[in-house]
Design a protein around this motif. Structure first.
Motif, PDB file in Angstrom:
ATOM      1  N   ARG A  76      -1.225  -9.676 -10.543  1.00  0.00           N
ATOM      2  CA  ARG A  76      -2.094 -10.765 -10.078  1.00  0.00           C
ATOM      3  C   ARG A  76      -3.063 -10.256  -9.015  1.00  0.00           C
ATOM      4  O   ARG A  76      -4.260 -10.577  -9.047  1.00  0.00           O
ATOM      5  CB  ARG A  76      -1.245 -11.912  -9.519  1.00  0.00           C
ATOM      6  CG  ARG A  76      -0.533 -12.743 -10.580  1.00  0.00           C
ATOM      7  CD  ARG A  76      -0.017 -14.058 -10.004  1.00  0.00           C
ATOM      8  NE  ARG A  76       0.985 -13.841  -8.964  1.00  0.00           N
ATOM      9  CZ  ARG A  76       2.290 -13.725  -9.213  1.00  0.00           C
ATOM     10  NH1 ARG A  76       2.742 -13.794 -10.453  1.00  0.00           N
ATOM     11  NH2 ARG A  76       3.147 -13.547  -8.220  1.00  0.00           N
ATOM     12  N   VAL A  77      -2.553  -9.465  -8.070  1.00  0.00           N
ATOM     13  CA  VAL A  77      -3.418  -8.905  -7.028  1.00  0.00           C
ATOM     14  C   VAL A  77      -4.439  -7.959  -7.642  1.00  0.00           C
ATOM     15  O   VAL A  77      -5.636  -7.993  -7.316  1.00  0.00           O
ATOM     16  CB  VAL A  77      -2.569  -8.179  -5.963  1.00  0.00           C
ATOM     17  CG1 VAL A  77      -3.473  -7.444  -4.980  1.00  0.00           C
ATOM     18  CG2 VAL A  77      -1.680  -9.159  -5.228  1.00  0.00           C
ATOM     19  N   VAL A 136      -8.563  -8.133  -7.508  1.00  0.00           N
ATOM     20  CA  VAL A 136      -9.390  -7.051  -6.965  1.00  0.00           C
ATOM     21  C   VAL A 136     -10.354  -6.526  -8.018  1.00  0.00           C
ATOM     22  O   VAL A 136     -11.528  -6.256  -7.737  1.00  0.00           O
ATOM     23  CB  VAL A 136      -8.489  -5.922  -6.421  1.00  0.00           C
ATOM     24  CG1 VAL A 136      -9.315  -4.683  -6.097  1.00  0.00           C
ATOM     25  CG2 VAL A 136      -7.744  -6.393  -5.182  1.00  0.00           C
ATOM     26  N   ARG A 137      -9.884  -6.399  -9.237  1.00  0.00           N
ATOM     27  CA  ARG A 137     -10.755  -5.924 -10.315  1.00  0.00           C
ATOM     28  C   ARG A 137     -11.914  -6.898 -10.544  1.00  0.00           C
ATOM     29  O   ARG A 137     -13.071  -6.479 -10.699  1.00  0.00           O
ATOM     30  CB  ARG A 137      -9.944  -5.764 -11.597  1.00  0.00           C
ATOM     31  CG  ARG A 137     -10.742  -5.172 -12.758  1.00  0.00           C
ATOM     32  CD  ARG A 137      -9.907  -5.088 -14.005  1.00  0.00           C
ATOM     33  NE  ARG A 137      -9.430  -6.419 -14.423  1.00  0.00           N
ATOM     34  CZ  ARG A 137      -8.774  -6.633 -15.564  1.00  0.00           C
ATOM     35  NH1 ARG A 137      -8.466  -5.635 -16.365  1.00  0.00           N
ATOM     36  NH2 ARG A 137      -8.391  -7.858 -15.875  1.00  0.00           N
ATOM     37  N   GLU A 138     -11.611  -8.192 -10.548  1.00  0.00           N
ATOM     38  CA  GLU A 138     -12.657  -9.196 -10.749  1.00  0.00           C
ATOM     39  C   GLU A 138     -13.641  -9.185  -9.585  1.00  0.00           C
ATOM     40  O   GLU A 138     -14.856  -9.284  -9.772  1.00  0.00           O
ATOM     41  CB  GLU A 138     -12.020 -10.578 -10.896  1.00  0.00           C
ATOM     42  CG  GLU A 138     -12.998 -11.684 -11.305  1.00  0.00           C
ATOM     43  CD  GLU A 138     -13.780 -12.259 -10.131  1.00  0.00           C
ATOM     44  OE1 GLU A 138     -14.940 -12.684 -10.335  1.00  0.00           O
ATOM     45  OE2 GLU A 138     -13.233 -12.260  -9.004  1.00  0.00           O
ATOM     46  N   TYR A 139     -13.111  -9.062  -8.372  1.00  0.00           N
ATOM     47  CA  TYR A 139     -13.978  -9.044  -7.188  1.00  0.00           C
ATOM     48  C   TYR A 139     -14.937  -7.855  -7.245  1.00  0.00           C
ATOM     49  O   TYR A 139     -16.134  -7.992  -6.977  1.00  0.00           O
ATOM     50  CB  TYR A 139     -13.117  -8.966  -5.928  1.00  0.00           C
ATOM     51  CG  TYR A 139     -13.907  -8.984  -4.640  1.00  0.00           C
ATOM     52  CD1 TYR A 139     -14.261 -10.191  -4.038  1.00  0.00           C
ATOM     53  CD2 TYR A 139     -14.291  -7.802  -4.014  1.00  0.00           C
ATOM     54  CE1 TYR A 139     -14.983 -10.223  -2.852  1.00  0.00           C
ATOM     55  CE2 TYR A 139     -15.020  -7.815  -2.839  1.00  0.00           C
ATOM     56  CZ  TYR A 139     -15.361  -9.025  -2.261  1.00  0.00           C
ATOM     57  OH  TYR A 139     -16.093  -9.045  -1.097  1.00  0.00           O
ATOM     58  N   MET A 152      -6.502  -9.177   2.913  1.00  0.00           N
ATOM     59  CA  MET A 152      -5.287  -8.669   2.286  1.00  0.00           C
ATOM     60  C   MET A 152      -4.182  -8.630   3.332  1.00  0.00           C
ATOM     61  O   MET A 152      -4.378  -8.087   4.416  1.00  0.00           O
ATOM     62  CB  MET A 152      -5.504  -7.264   1.720  1.00  0.00           C
ATOM     63  CG  MET A 152      -6.530  -7.167   0.612  1.00  0.00           C
ATOM     64  SD  MET A 152      -6.641  -5.479  -0.028  1.00  0.00           S
ATOM     65  CE  MET A 152      -7.876  -5.697  -1.296  1.00  0.00           C
ATOM     66  N   PHE A 153      -3.037  -9.218   3.005  1.00  0.00           N
ATOM     67  CA  PHE A 153      -1.916  -9.157   3.946  1.00  0.00           C
ATOM     68  C   PHE A 153      -0.630  -8.950   3.155  1.00  0.00           C
ATOM     69  O   PHE A 153      -0.514  -9.346   1.995  1.00  0.00           O
ATOM     70  CB  PHE A 153      -1.843 -10.413   4.809  1.00  0.00           C
ATOM     71  CG  PHE A 153      -1.688 -11.696   4.043  1.00  0.00           C
ATOM     72  CD1 PHE A 153      -0.433 -12.227   3.782  1.00  0.00           C
ATOM     73  CD2 PHE A 153      -2.807 -12.376   3.577  1.00  0.00           C
ATOM     74  CE1 PHE A 153      -0.295 -13.409   3.084  1.00  0.00           C
ATOM     75  CE2 PHE A 153      -2.668 -13.568   2.868  1.00  0.00           C
ATOM     76  CZ  PHE A 153      -1.418 -14.084   2.614  1.00  0.00           C
ATOM     77  N   THR A 178      -4.269  -0.846   1.699  1.00  0.00           N
ATOM     78  CA  THR A 178      -5.360   0.074   2.017  1.00  0.00           C
ATOM     79  C   THR A 178      -5.874   0.764   0.760  1.00  0.00           C
ATOM     80  O   THR A 178      -7.086   0.947   0.589  1.00  0.00           O
ATOM     81  CB  THR A 178      -4.902   1.115   3.056  1.00  0.00           C
ATOM     82  OG1 THR A 178      -4.477   0.445   4.248  1.00  0.00           O
ATOM     83  CG2 THR A 178      -6.030   2.079   3.399  1.00  0.00           C
ATOM     84  N   HIS A 179      -4.976   1.151  -0.135  1.00  0.00           N
ATOM     85  CA  HIS A 179      -5.374   1.772  -1.402  1.00  0.00           C
ATOM     86  C   HIS A 179      -6.347   0.864  -2.151  1.00  0.00           C
ATOM     87  O   HIS A 179      -7.414   1.304  -2.601  1.00  0.00           O
ATOM     88  CB  HIS A 179      -4.129   2.038  -2.242  1.00  0.00           C
ATOM     89  CG  HIS A 179      -4.408   2.744  -3.534  1.00  0.00           C
ATOM     90  ND1 HIS A 179      -3.691   3.850  -3.944  1.00  0.00           N
ATOM     91  CD2 HIS A 179      -5.306   2.499  -4.522  1.00  0.00           C
ATOM     92  CE1 HIS A 179      -4.156   4.251  -5.121  1.00  0.00           C
ATOM     93  NE2 HIS A 179      -5.136   3.432  -5.494  1.00  0.00           N
ATOM     94  N   LEU A 180      -5.999  -0.410  -2.288  1.00  0.00           N
ATOM     95  CA  LEU A 180      -6.860  -1.336  -3.013  1.00  0.00           C
ATOM     96  C   LEU A 180      -8.200  -1.546  -2.305  1.00  0.00           C
ATOM     97  O   LEU A 180      -9.253  -1.617  -2.950  1.00  0.00           O
ATOM     98  CB  LEU A 180      -6.150  -2.674  -3.187  1.00  0.00           C
ATOM     99  CG  LEU A 180      -5.135  -2.769  -4.326  1.00  0.00           C
ATOM    100  CD1 LEU A 180      -4.475  -4.136  -4.314  1.00  0.00           C
ATOM    101  CD2 LEU A 180      -5.795  -2.511  -5.668  1.00  0.00           C
TER     102      LEU A 180
END
Length: 234
Positions: free
Chosen positions: A112-113, A117-120, A136-137, A145-147
């Protein structure tokens, strides 16, 4: 005994440099005798240092330029600009290879995350037009951080500009401007990180922050929000 200090201006080094001593001697590489200058900078933290043989310096510079030319020679101007954007984005060595695509997303929550991120990232131009930011939390080691770096690299690869900084580093950099002999001002830093297409601020709230620190971060975020410049807060 050494000659007395000369303290003459050194135009080739700029007005902040002075020559305090000179010495003559042979080059150990066989380039003959040369005059060495002991240079001093007006900034008290810069220690004095001696210049080297100019022919050795020229040879070393030629090697560096040849190496750079060999690396960059086969690149297009677009590729060179991309490398410059990556270098100026302040991405730590540990995260140099991080992308959206090599982030592990095997379980439902991760997927889901990852999809968000891919869509953003894929619609970043639209997000930028409306100034849509991301927070992001999560627990340490969950890959935030990777994402975030993955989003940043996507923006850079598409020709945009960006910058990554831990909150503590940004605040330390701001506080360093309050010294009388600082090399940059708070306005310089705010302008530099405030104008990039995407700003990533890591470790928000991880370290104790003063009211002044919080006020600065809020002001920076508000500046970016006002100008529809997305920010990723971790």
């Amino acid at each position: 005994p050494p000659p007395p200090p000369i303290l003459t201006p050194a135009p080739m080094w700029g007005p902040d440099w002075s020559v305090v001593l000179t010495a003559n001697g042979p080059c150990d590489k066989g380039h003959g005798d040369y005059t060495a200058f002991k240079m001093r900078h007006s900034h008290p933290r810069n220690l004095p240092w001696w210049t080297k043989c100019p022919k050795c310096d020229a040879a070393l510079q030629a090697e560096v330029e040849a190496s750079d030319a060999a690396i960059l020679g086969g690149m297009t101007e677009k590729q060179r600009a991309h490398i410059a954007r990556i270098r100026s984005a302040n991405i730590p060595d540990r995260y140099q290879e991080c992308t959206i695509w090599n982030w592990q997303h095997g379980i439902d929550g991760q997927r889901r995350v990852w999809n968000m991120v891919r869509e953003y990232s894929s619609s970043f131009e639209s997000k930028q037009e409306h100034g849509v930011s991301v927070t992001m939390f999560g627990s340490p080691g969950s890959g935030k951080t990777h994402l975030a770096i993955g989003i940043l690299r996507h923006v850079l690869e598409k020709g945009g500009t960006g910058y990554y900084t831990p909150a503590a580093d940004l605040l330390a950099r701001i506080k360093s401007t309050y010294h009388r002999d600082a090399d940059e001002t708070e306005q310089d830093i705010t302008r530099a990180v405030g104008n990039v297409d995407l700003l990533v601020i890591d470790e928000i709230g991880k370290h104790g922050a003063t009211a002044h620190d919080n006020a600065y971060v809020f002001r920076l975020f508000d500046i970016r929000h006002t100008h529809n410049r997305p920010t990723v807060l971790i």
